[in-house]
Design an enzyme around this catalytic site. Structure first.
Site, PDB file in Angstrom:
ATOM      1  N   ASP A  63       0.858  -1.194   0.000  1.00 39.29           N
ATOM      2  CA  ASP A  63       0.000   0.000   0.000  1.00 39.29           C
ATOM      3  C   ASP A  63       0.888   1.235   0.000  1.00 39.29           C
ATOM      4  OD1 ASP A  63      -2.066   1.786   0.179  1.00 39.29           O
ATOM      5  OD2 ASP A  63      -2.726   1.183   2.178  1.00 39.29           O
ATOM      6  N   LYS A  64       1.416   1.563  -1.168  1.00 41.95           N
ATOM      7  CA  LYS A  64       2.420   2.611  -1.260  1.00 41.95           C
ATOM      8  C   LYS A  64       1.884   3.994  -0.905  1.00 41.95           C
ATOM      9  CE  LYS A  64       5.494   0.444  -4.640  1.00 41.95           C
ATOM     10  NZ  LYS A  64       6.734   0.621  -3.861  1.00 41.95           N
ATOM     11  N   ASN A 109      11.394  -7.457  -7.665  1.00 41.02           N
ATOM     12  CA  ASN A 109      10.890  -6.133  -8.021  1.00 41.02           C
ATOM     13  C   ASN A 109      12.037  -5.150  -8.162  1.00 41.02           C
ATOM     14  OD1 ASN A 109      10.705  -3.591  -6.061  1.00 41.02           O
ATOM     15  ND2 ASN A 109      10.803  -5.432  -4.759  1.00 41.02           N
ATOM     16  N   ARG A 110      11.836  -4.214  -9.062  1.00 39.47           N
ATOM     17  CA  ARG A 110      12.736  -3.062  -9.196  1.00 39.47           C
ATOM     18  C   ARG A 110      11.864  -1.818  -9.371  1.00 39.47           C
ATOM     19  NH1 ARG A 110      14.243  -6.229 -13.898  1.00 39.47           N
ATOM     20  NH2 ARG A 110      13.255  -5.452 -15.818  1.00 39.47           N
ATOM     21  N   PHE A 113      10.657   3.017  -5.716  1.00 34.39           N
ATOM     22  CA  PHE A 113       9.928   3.983  -4.875  1.00 34.39           C
ATOM     23  C   PHE A 113       8.888   4.771  -5.675  1.00 34.39           C
ATOM     24  CE2 PHE A 113      13.379   4.689  -1.337  1.00 34.39           C
ATOM     25  CZ  PHE A 113      13.110   3.423  -0.839  1.00 34.39           C
ATOM     26  N   ASN A 136       6.376   4.132   6.042  1.00 32.99           N
ATOM     27  CA  ASN A 136       7.720   3.812   5.590  1.00 32.99           C
ATOM     28  C   ASN A 136       8.186   4.961   4.707  1.00 32.99           C
ATOM     29  OD1 ASN A 136       9.721   2.679   3.608  1.00 32.99           O
ATOM     30  ND2 ASN A 136       9.421   0.825   4.816  1.00 32.99           N
ATOM     31  N   SER A 170      16.380  -0.409   0.191  1.00 30.28           N
ATOM     32  CA  SER A 170      15.902  -0.824  -1.126  1.00 30.28           C
ATOM     33  C   SER A 170      17.082  -0.879  -2.087  1.00 30.28           C
ATOM     34  CB  SER A 170      14.857   0.162  -1.663  1.00 30.28           C
ATOM     35  OG  SER A 170      14.604  -0.099  -3.034  1.00 30.28           O
ATOM     36  N   ASN A 172      16.769  -0.693  -5.251  1.00 27.11           N
ATOM     37  CA  ASN A 172      16.283  -0.185  -6.529  1.00 27.11           C
ATOM     38  C   ASN A 172      16.417   1.322  -6.708  1.00 27.11           C
ATOM     39  OD1 ASN A 172      15.465  -2.821  -7.312  1.00 27.11           O
ATOM     40  ND2 ASN A 172      13.707  -2.604  -5.946  1.00 27.11           N
ATOM     41  N   THR A 173      16.997   2.005  -5.725  1.00 28.95           N
ATOM     42  CA  THR A 173      17.368   3.412  -5.855  1.00 28.95           C
ATOM     43  C   THR A 173      18.886   3.473  -5.790  1.00 28.95           C
ATOM     44  OG1 THR A 173      15.325   4.210  -4.819  1.00 28.95           O
ATOM     45  CG2 THR A 173      17.203   5.706  -4.834  1.00 28.95           C
ATOM     46  N   LYS A 208      14.977   0.078   8.579  1.00 30.01           N
ATOM     47  CA  LYS A 208      14.831  -1.148   7.790  1.00 30.01           C
ATOM     48  C   LYS A 208      16.121  -1.417   7.035  1.00 30.01           C
ATOM     49  CE  LYS A 208      11.668  -3.686   4.816  1.00 30.01           C
ATOM     50  NZ  LYS A 208      10.313  -3.683   4.187  1.00 30.01           N
ATOM     51  N   ASN A 237      14.857  -6.196   4.246  1.00 30.30           N
ATOM     52  CA  ASN A 237      14.352  -5.865   2.925  1.00 30.30           C
ATOM     53  C   ASN A 237      14.680  -7.010   1.964  1.00 30.30           C
ATOM     54  OD1 ASN A 237      13.389  -4.228   0.707  1.00 30.30           O
ATOM     55  ND2 ASN A 237      14.018  -2.405   1.841  1.00 30.30           N
ATOM     56  N   GLY A 259      10.193 -13.306  -0.936  1.00 27.77           N
ATOM     57  CA  GLY A 259       9.462 -14.562  -0.959  1.00 27.77           C
ATOM     58  C   GLY A 259      10.249 -15.698  -0.339  1.00 27.77           C
ATOM     59  N   TYR A 309       4.401  -9.946   2.754  1.00 27.52           N
ATOM     60  CA  TYR A 309       3.744  -9.363   1.583  1.00 27.52           C
ATOM     61  C   TYR A 309       3.761 -10.361   0.428  1.00 27.52           C
ATOM     62  CZ  TYR A 309       3.272  -6.297  -2.588  1.00 27.52           C
ATOM     63  OH  TYR A 309       2.921  -5.749  -3.793  1.00 27.52           O
ATOM     64  N   SER A 310       4.956 -10.818   0.022  1.00 26.62           N
ATOM     65  CA  SER A 310       5.072 -11.615  -1.197  1.00 26.62           C
ATOM     66  C   SER A 310       4.184 -12.852  -1.198  1.00 26.62           C
ATOM     67  CB  SER A 310       6.533 -12.027  -1.423  1.00 26.62           C
ATOM     68  OG  SER A 310       7.346 -10.893  -1.646  1.00 26.62           O
TER      69      SER A 310
END
Length: 346
Positions: A63-64, A109-110, A113, A136, A170, A172-173, A208, A237, A259, A309-310
């Site tokens: 839920d971003k 995922n990538r 944000f 978060n 993360s 991915n940043t 985190k 993470n 996962g 989540y996964s």
């Protein structure tokens, strides 16, 4: 889980992963989510001053924009973490950026944000209703002062969220994970702590972290968290590692892996943080939880609460109720009269 929700879960797996997620959130906003049974007092626990009705939380990423925390609490989660939110809206990385590894019960995922920014997030939080909801917070990809973005997020959402998570893990940043170590970590935690001290009232703040850490890094992070009086660490993470046994054709995609394949690594790192913490702060265990046994393993490894989540991608919303039921049975079987007694029992 009802037959309707079971059917919906299977139907969503036909859609591309990100489309399925957006459809799920849209459905939840209309009130189509499941309703869990009443809470069991045996599963209640204190987390950094927060009284959780049960220890099973929804991890950030689902839920971003804080659109459906009420629906997810109604589905049985003991607490919900929304975000990651950055000060300014940003689109994230190009699609496709979310991949199901069905054979491995995993996700890569990538996302980068992607979110609608602080103002939308704050407005949604203001309408969330009761229940424990965390924020978060992250930094915009092109921010000149990334640490300043965390301070901005904390100040804007103070009084709206029940707790905060500073997400520096993360993958991915680009460059974000450098904030986990050394002088950058000290500056980050110090500036956030200074901003927090100037605000009225109290809300717990967590850090985190990634699972891809060496022993010395774990010790240094634990000391920095304690020195700056953060309330806890969320472990962990997604991972940038790729186990050799992954079978999916998507296993080579760039991004963070979550996962089932993350369960062993994240639980080991959780145990290492438990040893380093020496009781000075709380721990939330995340990574690979897909059953009551997994959640219980995290708790016995030292987690005061857990998040997932996964696994929802593959098992649907009924998973939360199943985990709660199994946790209660496992506590009773092992002779624990409360969840707190099992924390760190090994």
């Amino acid at each position: 889980m009802s037959a309707l929700h079971s059917l919906a879960t299977r139907a969503l797996q036909v859609l591309p992963a990100e489309d399925a997620h957006q459809t799920t959130v849209a459905a939840l906003k209309t009130g189509l989510g499941p309703r869990a049974a009443a809470e069991d007092p045996a599963l209640a626990i204190d987390l950094a001053g927060l009284r959780l009705p049960n220890p099973v939380g929804l991890a950030a990423g689902f839920d971003k924009n804080a659109e459906v925390p009420r629906a997810m609490l109604a589905a049985g989660f003991g607490f919900v973490e929304c975000g990651t939110v950055t000060p300014l809206p940003q689109a994230g990385n190009p699609r496709p950026r979310l991949f199901r590894l069905t054979e491995d019960q995993a996700v890569i995922n990538r996302m980068g944000f992607n979110n609608a920014g602080l103002e939308r997030f704050a407005a949604n939080l203001g309408r969330r209703g009761s229940g424990i909801v965390g924020a978060n917070i992250g930094a915009n990809k092109d921010a000149a002062d990334r640490i300043g973005d965390y301070v901005t997020g904390l100040k804007r959402l103070w009084g709206l969220a029940d707790y905060f998570t500073v997400n520096v893990s993360s993958p991915n940043t680009p460059g974000l994970r450098t904030l986990q170590t050394g002088a950058a970590l000290d500056e980050l935690l110090g500036r956030v702590a200074e901003a927090r001290a100037a605000l009225a009232g109290h809300a717990p703040v967590f850090l985190k972290v990634a699972p891809d850490l060496e022993a010395a890094e774990i010790e240094a992070i634990a000391e920095a968290v304690a020195a700056n009086r953060f309330d806890g660490i969320i472990v962990s993470n997604t991972t940038v590692s790729r186990p050799d046994h992954l079978a999916s054709s998507h296993r080579g995609e760039a991004g963070g892996l979550s996962g089932a394949p993350l369960m062993a690594l994240s639980t080991r790192v959780l145990g290492d943080f438990r040893a380093a913490a020496t009781g000075r702060f709380a721990l939330i265990g995340v990574g690979g939880i897909a059953s009551g046994a997994d959640a219980y393993a995290k708790i016995r490894a030292g987690a005061n609460a857990v998040q997932l989540y996964s696994a929802l991608v593959f098992q649907g919303p009924g998973l939360v109720t199943a985990i709660r039921r199994d946790l209660k049975a496992r506590l009773a079987a092992d002779g624990f009269s409360s969840l707190a007694e099992a924390v760190g029992a090994g």
